[in-house]
Design a protein around this motif. Structure first.
Motif, short mmCIF file in Angstrom:
data_model
loop_
_atom_site.label_atom_id
_atom_site.label_comp_id
_atom_site.label_asym_id
_atom_site.label_seq_id
_atom_site.Cartn_x
_atom_site.Cartn_y
_atom_site.Cartn_z
N PHE A 1 34.21 35.58 62.47
CA PHE A 1 33.94 36.72 63.42
C PHE A 1 34.97 36.73 64.65
O PHE A 1 35.46 37.85 64.81
N VAL A 2 35.18 35.64 65.32
CA VAL A 2 36.19 35.50 66.22
C VAL A 2 37.54 36.17 65.61
O VAL A 2 38.29 36.87 66.49
N GLN A 3 37.91 35.55 64.58
CA GLN A 3 39.20 35.98 64.12
C GLN A 3 39.34 37.45 63.91
O GLN A 3 40.23 38.10 64.12
N ARG A 4 38.30 38.23 63.13
CA ARG A 4 38.20 39.55 63.10
C ARG A 4 38.14 40.34 64.17
O ARG A 4 38.97 41.30 64.40
N PHE A 5 37.49 39.71 65.22
CA PHE A 5 37.37 40.23 66.48
C PHE A 5 38.68 40.53 67.24
O PHE A 5 39.16 41.68 67.63
N VAL B 1 41.88 39.74 65.79
CA VAL B 1 42.91 40.01 64.69
C VAL B 1 42.88 41.71 64.65
O VAL B 1 44.10 42.28 64.66
N ALA B 2 41.93 42.36 64.85
CA ALA B 2 41.67 43.80 64.82
C ALA B 2 42.70 44.45 65.90
O ALA B 2 43.50 45.36 65.62
N THR B 3 42.59 43.91 67.10
CA THR B 3 43.49 44.31 68.15
C THR B 3 44.80 43.76 67.79
O THR B 3 45.82 44.53 68.27
N SER B 4 44.99 42.47 67.77
CA SER B 4 46.36 41.83 67.59
C SER B 4 47.27 42.69 66.59
O SER B 4 48.55 43.05 66.69
N ARG B 5 46.75 43.21 65.41
CA ARG B 5 47.52 43.64 64.48
C ARG B 5 47.67 45.16 64.78
O ARG B 5 48.77 45.72 64.75
#
Length: 1479
Positions: A1126-1130, A1132-1136
């Motif tokens: 979840f943290v990753q998705r949370f 990564v969405a912004t980072s990408r």
């Protein structure tokens, strides 16, 4: 101690360590625990108060928060001193230990200090205090022990012994806890601080200490990015100290210091050398000079260090702290293993150790992120500063420097090199941190295993030379690769700029080959680098293992007593693992340093280029009758070249009009450049009084609205603007353009015709209201009647510029009688100068020049001047008779002309009445505001250049699959398999080691098995090393294959893309794909994949081992994995999305840059440098806005890095899949080999539009042209003349109807089959950098004799044979080293070589003087006698003998007949002929 503590001991070992309920003595609690926070605050406060005194941010009003904190501070002081007074009171009754006096006194004083700091911070504008936050945290932590202790005592004894101190302590604890909570909140911003007008400021600047420590301020953006894909408007503005306008001047200031140091050093050296050498031979001087160059160049590195070093050092301090904390964990691990061996120890030991290990890791992470934050911000500032410095420099470098640094190279400096500095800052601290970590690790290993460690050290030392060799090699390859990259980008830049020409000539294949040749060399170097890095990776991955193996083997074999037990083995292993990071990083940092040093040298070289001397032209205002003065001028383009202009003496009186005439290449444009200060002034003096406006020969148009192009930074004044449009004949064009004057003009003015561009350029000059106007042949690109209108309304004696000083370079003779003075240039020298009458009377070169012109020119002059004087007076008889003789010599050609003349003399009575002129002039001022309102309403046309699209949401699986496909699906699976095997070998080695340590329980078994244990351990390790190497090698193979295929498909597609795409897409955007995105695919992405696979399989193997040994852990793994996911998705969405926004905002930097480079002379002439610098800075800051938040995202870097870098594949794929044009060859529809044999052309009801959704440019055109006819195509600007020629080449595809050539429908055959059989001499001559031979014949089809023959016929033979390199003469980028006229002649030579049956001339002789034009027309008449010729011309006089004329109006055929018939019809053509003085 007794006096301090009384009866109570200070320290009791058993009570603390060996009790099931541990506790500390009261004396220890009152002394050490109470004094620790106090000592911290007293030590730090002097420094902190000094810092606050120096940094005042304005004061903060007393708020409720501040009042509460202050009151609590005072209460704390009172509470402490209550204890103190109680102790004094109790003294009367009993003996009180000293500690009860000292502690309350110290703590009370400290609370007063804290309260003072709270107020002092308020007065100095501190919103959140880190110093006090740490103090309150320490106070609370130290108070937790007595808090627990007092409760335990009270509960065991059942009563409270000392009620007062018990009460005051809990009050103290409550208040410190309250202070800690309050210090987490922020104060209001200080009064009188600069008002934040920013709509979206970065929350970091106002974030509290805790928020900064944990990067909590970033969360709002992450939430926004998680809910919806981020857009540019969501991004925060940069902090003031990170903006270009702060960092660039800082760097440039330091660079100037460096340059002045180097100059001083040189002068000292010079004077020293001169003093020592009485007589010096020239050779010696040469040697001395070269020595000096080597010895002292200004150091860009020092400038960087001074500008950005101090801030970076703060990050280094964090790194040092983090390194030291790293070594606490192995010690804790040792204690934990010891704890498992001991049997009679309380269980809380284990929990405490585990908790401490966790705290250590947490602290390490917090500190590491602070270090990274400082490094990243430094990197970001470096990048902004370097790009800014390069941009500013590129606006002022000399022509010599420009030739050595092409646009492609400089774009590379900005994209790749600046990026390298940015990447390096992240790792730079590893340079000192790695050796430090290695030394510390070895120290602790020595303690564990003794001298055996030296065996391991030996292995490490042996590996160093191997890596040094690899690093050296990598560096040389790096330099080589950068050269190929530069060459490729430069070539791509030219190809994209000249794409239209390549399509017209069907030359794509040849140029594609050239790009692929460079790319192949680049890939070869990349392949070598990849193999080297595979070796290097193997060496470093295996290093810790080899070190461990040799150390363990030596340890157990040296001494029979040495037994490898769990504690020694696993503590050593944890230390070896700490070693692994610095050992892994060191080669990377070294190679990164190698790359950066290459970049440093390149940037330093560029910034050290010579600049144009601003004193070349004296601009000081001084009373003088002359606006422009040149005395004994001698100028050359390069210092080492022979002078282009010499003995130039010119005096231009204020307010006069000077015309400059002469043949192609005689130095007319050079003279204008010299006046602008663009050339090297070898001797002489130039002065210009007042401001300058400049209209270059090839109009420079920005990618902005039409209005912005004309205003060029000046304020908009409705009335003045309308008059300018009227004078420059732009009003009718505005009605045609989709958005009126708000229409966006494409790059290089792509959606304007040549004439419109030139008129916009002229309008810009007129609007600028300068004092001196330098007009470099502005009338060549416009139709004759428009030229007349512009001369009358703008340049001429009655025009808008009357009263201004004007220097007009021209080939049009018709205007010469109306100018004040004429200057004739021959081979770079002034041959004659004077008024029109004077020069005619002198009967010199100018008079000959005039006499050689056909009669219509003279008539044209007559028509213009008839109002002023009598015809007979102007033309002496001999001039006419002389002319007649000339005509008689060429009967065949001139028969048509003569008949035409006769007819004309009958009709030419209808001279324009002078009154109509004044009426026309007045009309502009009477335009109603109503028109304008209406115009504005209609102005919402479509944008030509659409904003670059960004994908949103997750990177689709398809993109990963695409990358896997180009790597090769089987190869991809094999790579994963190798990585899995490598992890398996690592697990095997660790399990084997734990088995080996179990032998320690039984000494005899241990000794028997030693060899077997060591052997198997070695085998597993070596297998792992071999697998690492294989996996890196195969990955390298895969990445090269992928890089090759992706670039190939992008290149293929771009050559097959229709012209419309290039018209609507800024070149910067395409170049961005070829430079930055291909760089990511070549270099960054493979590295990320390598790291990702390594980390993924390592994590997987760790989990497997843990579950194997502690199956219950499996239960925890699932929720942990879910939380991580979840943290990753949370994040990564912004980072990408940030990465995508960053990629999109990068293109405008390069687009704006290449646009500025092409227009430097215009920007400088109008004095707009600072405005363009500001624009560039804004674009860089806009780009950095999407970088900045990304730094806070470091902790989920791995997969997000992979996702972010795979975006490059997505972007390259997007441009590899743009819809292609028709196929180049259609096998079953190939035309016969000799087609077209006759040259018949027929248009049947033909219509065409530029792009879907736009209006038709040509409507229902039907006409037949027989083979060998010569057709002149005329019409107003924008009537569709050029579009018609593009249709023949199918650059525009039919919207209806068809064209047939010799009975073949052109839409059915392949594009190359069609285009290679037609020849065009285009409106804009495009040359590519390379030899002249390559420019004439890229496929090398023709012999040298053919080439020389073509050059002779195109009148270039003399020029080329005078060049030392002859046919191998190097043309610079865009053919800059030839004049525009010479470039046109090169295009003519190309046409003569191809010699097809159909020839199209698109205003091909616009930039050529009349004499050469005449020669060319006669060449065309003789060489292409039996060909069908279509000519678009502005100079009707040159093509009056054509068979028929096609008059286009608004995209339709208005008239189509022989010239004689058209004249009698008195239609549009008659009007045009009349304007040109031919009717």
């Amino acid at each position: 101690m007794e006096r301090l503590c009384g009866d109570e001991p200070f320290w009791e070992h058993n009570r603390t360590f060996y009790a099931d309920v541990p506790d500390l003595t009261e004396c220890f609690q009152l002394s050490v625990l109470s004094w620790t926070p106090c000592i911290y605050l007293w030590l730090i406060s002097p420094l902190y108060l000094f810092y606050l005194k120096r940094n005042n941010k304005g004061y903060i009003m007393m708020s409720l928060l501040n009042r509460v904190k202050t009151v609590f501070g005072f209460i704390l002081w009172i509470v402490c001193w209550t204890d103190l007074f109680a102790s004094f009171y109790e003294m009367k009754e009993k003996d009180i230990p000293l500690i009860y006096f000292i502690t309350p006194l110290i703590v009370g004083m400290t609370m007063l200090l804290a309260t003072f700091i709270i107020q002092f911070e308020r007065l100095r504008g501190v919103q959140s205090s880190g110093v006090l936050f740490i103090f309150w945290t320490l106070s609370v932590l130290c108070a937790i022990v007595p808090f627990r202790s007092k409760i335990i005592h009270a509960s065991t004894k059942g009563e409270i012994k000392d009620t007062l101190r018990f009460t005051t302590f809990y009050m103290y604890f409550g208040l410190t806890l309250a202070e800690l909570i309050l210090s987490c909140f922020n104060e209001k911003p200080p009064l009188f601080s600069s008002v934040v007008t920013d709509p979206n400021p970065c929350p970091e600047s106002t974030a509290g200490f805790l928020s900064r420590l944990t990067f909590w301020w970033f969360t709002s953006l992450a939430i926004k990015g998680y809910k919806n894909p981020l857009e540019t408007k969501d991004l925060w503005s940069l902090n003031k100290q990170d903006c270009s306008d702060t960092v660039v001047p800082e760097l440039l200031r330091e660079w100037e210091v460096e340059k002045s140091k180097a100059k001083r050093y040189e002068t000292v050296q010079c004077s020293g050398k001169e003093a020592n050498h009485v007589e010096v031979s020239p050779e010696e001087v040469e040697v001395l000079l070269s020595d000096r160059k080597k010895s002292h160049q200004p150091s860009f590195l020092r400038a960087l260090l001074r500008a950005f070093g101090p801030y970076f050092l703060i990050g280094s301090a964090f790194k040092l702290l983090q390194d030291l904390i790293t070594f606490i964990n192995p010690q804790l691990l040792r204690m934990l293993i010891e704890f498992t061996k001991e049997e009679r120890v309380p269980s809380w030991w284990g929990f405490s150790l585990a908790f401490l290990m966790f705290c250590c890791a947490l602290l390490q992470t917090l500190i590491l992120h602070q270090h990274f934050q400082y490094c990243f911000v430094t990197g970001m500032r470096l990048r902004s500063a370097i790009i800014g410095a390069i941009y500013r420099k590129s606006l002022v470098i000399t022509n010599e420097a420009k030739r050595s640094s092409t646009v492609g190279e400089v774009v590379n400096l900005m994209s790749v090199d600046a990026q390298r500095f940015m990447d390096l800052t992240t790792f730079l601290n590893m340079l000192w941190s790695s050796p430090l970590q290695i030394i510390l690790a070895l120290f602790f290993l020595w303690q564990t295993l003794g001298p055996s460690v030296l065996a391991g050290v030996a292995v490490m030392i042996l590996l160093i030379p191997l890596n040094a060799v690899i690093a050296m090699k990598t560096r040389t390859y790096q330099v080589e690769q950068m050269q190929y990259k530069d060459a490729r980008i430069k070539l791509m830049n030219e190809i994209l700029n000249g794409m239209k020409v390549l399509k017209l000539y069907a030359w794509e294949v040849s140029f594609k080959e050239k790009v692929l040749q460079i790319r192949q060399k680049e890939l070869n170097v990349l392949r070598k680098t990849a193999y080297l890095s595979a070796l290097s990776t193997m060496a470093w991955t295996s290093a810790p293992f080899l070190v461990a193996l040799t150390t363990f083997a030596v340890y157990v074999t040296v001494d029979k007593e040495n037994v490898l037990d769990a504690e020694k083995a696993f503590v050593s292993l944890s230390l070896f693992n700490i070693l692994r990071f610095p050992l892994n990083m060191l080669p990377q940092v070294i190679s990164s340093l190698a790359q950066a040093s290459v970049s440093l040298r390149r940037v330093q070289e560029f910034l050290s280029h010579d600049e144009l001397n601003p004193d070349n032209v004296d601009r000081k205002p001084a009373p003088s009758d002359y606006a422009v003065t040149v005395v004994n001028g001698k100028f050359s383009w390069l210092k080492k070249d022979s002078p282009t202009l010499q003995n130039i003496n010119v005096l231009v009186p204020q307010g006069s009009l000077l015309a400059v005439v002469g043949h192609v290449g005689c130095g007319k444009s050079s003279l204008v450049s010299a006046l602008l200060g663009e050339m090297e002034k070898l001797e002489g003096h130039i002065s210009i009084r007042g401001s300058v406006a400049y209209v270059p020969q090839q109009a420079w148009i920005q990618n902005a609205t039409l209005r912005d192009n004309i205003l060029f930074g000046k304020p908009y004044v409705e009335q003045k603007y309308r008059c300018v449009l009227e004078a420059c004949a732009l009003t009718p064009d505005l009605e045609v353009l989709p958005g009126g004057d708000q229409t966006e003009i494409g790059e290089k003015g792509i959606n304007l015709s040549g004439g419109q561009r030139q008129r916009v350029s002229l309008a810009r000059a007129l609007y600028s209201e300068a004092d001196v106007y330098l007009l470099d042949d502005p009338l060549s690109a416009v139709d004759a009647h428009v030229a007349k209108h512009i001369f009358d309304n703008v340049i001429g004696p009655e025009g808008a510029l009357r009263g201004k000083t004007r220097i007009l370079v021209t080939h049009g003779i018709s205007f010469l009688p109306q100018v004040d003075n004429i200057m004739v240039l021959v081979d770079g020298m002034v041959s004659e100068m004077g008024s029109y009458q004077d020069l005619l009377k002198q009967n010199g070169a100018f008079a000959d020049f005039l006499r050689n012109y056909s009669l219509e020119d003279i008539i044209e002059d007559a028509e213009v001047t008839e109002v002023l004087m009598d015809e007979e007076e102007l033309f002496p008889d001999d001039a006419l008779s002389n002319h007649t003789d000339m005509v008689d010599n060429e009967p065949a050609v001139n028969e048509a002309r003569r008949q035409f003349m006769r007819q004309m003399s009958v009709m030419s009575n209808d001279v324009e009445n002078p009154k109509t002129k004044s009426i026309r002039r007045r009309r502009c001022s009477e335009r109603r505001h109503g028109d304008q309102q209406q115009e504005k309403k209609e102005a919402k046309g479509e944008k030509l250049i659409q904003a670059e699209t960004t994908e949103t949401g997750r990177v689709k699986f398809k993109v990963y699959w695409e990358y896997a496909k180009v790597v090769g699906p089987l190869l991809s699976i094999f790579i994963c398999f190798l990585y899995a095997s490598q992890s398996a070998a690592a697990i095997g080695a660790n399990i084997w080691l734990s088995q080996w340590t179990n032998d320690a329980r039984n000494n005899t078994i241990a000794h028997e098995k030693v060899h077997m244990r060591v052997g198997v351990y070695a085998a597993l390790g070596i297998t792992q090393g071999f697998l690492v190497m294989s996996s890196t090698f195969t990955l390298a193979l895969g990445k090269i294959q992928a890089a090759c295929k992706l670039h190939q498909s992008l290149l293929d597609n771009k050559f097959h893309t229709p012209q419309a795409f290039f018209d609507t897409t800024p070149i910067g955007r395409i170049i961005n794909r070829f430079s930055k995105d291909i760089y990511v695919i070549d270099e960054a992405l493979p590295y990320t994949v390598l790291m990702f696979l390594g980390t993924f399989f390592a994590s997987l193997s760790t989990m497997i081992v843990i579950i194997f040994s502690t199956p219950i852990f499996a239960v925890v793994i699932v929720p942990l994995a879910l939380i991580y996911f979840f943290v990753q998705r949370f994040y990564v969405a912004t980072s990408r999305q940030l990465k995508r926004l960053e990629s999109v905002s990068r293109s405008p930097i390069y687009s704006h840059f290449s646009e500025s480079i092409t227009g430097t002379s215009v920007i400088r002439a109008y004095g707009r440098n600072s405005a363009f610098v500001l624009m560039s800075d804004m674009k860089v800051d806009e780009n950095q806005k999407s970088y900045y938040p990304a730094y806070a995202l470091l902790f989920c870097i791995m997969t997000s890095d992979l996702e972010s870098n795979i975006v490059a594949v997505e972007r390259v794929k997007e441009y590899s899949e743009t819809p292609p044009e028709a196929p180049w060859e259609v096998e079953d529809k190939k035309p016969p080999g000799d087609w077209p044999s006759e040259g018949n052309v027929e248009f049947v009801d033909y219509s065409v539009r530029y792009r879907a959704g736009l209006d038709l440019v040509l409507r229902n055109i039907s006409l037949k042209v027989k083979g060998g006819e010569k057709i002149g195509i005329v019409g107003r600007t924008g009537a569709g003349k050029s579009s018609m020629t593009l249709c023949l080449f199918r650059l525009l595809e039919a919207a209806g109807g068809e064209i047939t050539i010799d009975g073949v429908k052109i839409k059915e055959i392949g594009l190359h089959d069609l285009r290679s059989k037609l020849t065009i001499i285009p409106q804009e001559p495009v040359l590519f950098s390379g030899s002249l031979r390559m420019n004439l014949d890229p496929f090398e089809k023709y012999s040298d004799d053919d080439l020389w023959n073509a050059l002779t016929l195109s009148h270039l033979h003399k020029f080329v044979s005078n060049q030392p390199a002859k046919l191998d003469l190097e043309c610079s980028e865009g053919g800059e080293n030839l004049s525009v006229g010479q470039r046109q002649l090169v295009c003519l030579a190309r046409a003569l070589l191809r010699k097809t049956r159909i020839l199209i001339l698109d205003e091909a002789t616009a930039a050529i003087d009349l004499e050469t034009d005449d020669l060319i027309q006669s060449t065309i008449r003789t060489q292409f006698e039996d060909c069908t010729i279509f000519t678009i011309a502005h100079r009707l006089n040159t093509i009056m003998d054509y068979t028929r004329f096609l008059v286009l109006d608004k995209g339709q055929v208005a008239e189509f007949d022989t010239p004689v018939n058209l004249i009698t019809q008195k239609g549009i053509f008659y009007g045009m002929a009349k304007d040109a003085g031919l009717a």
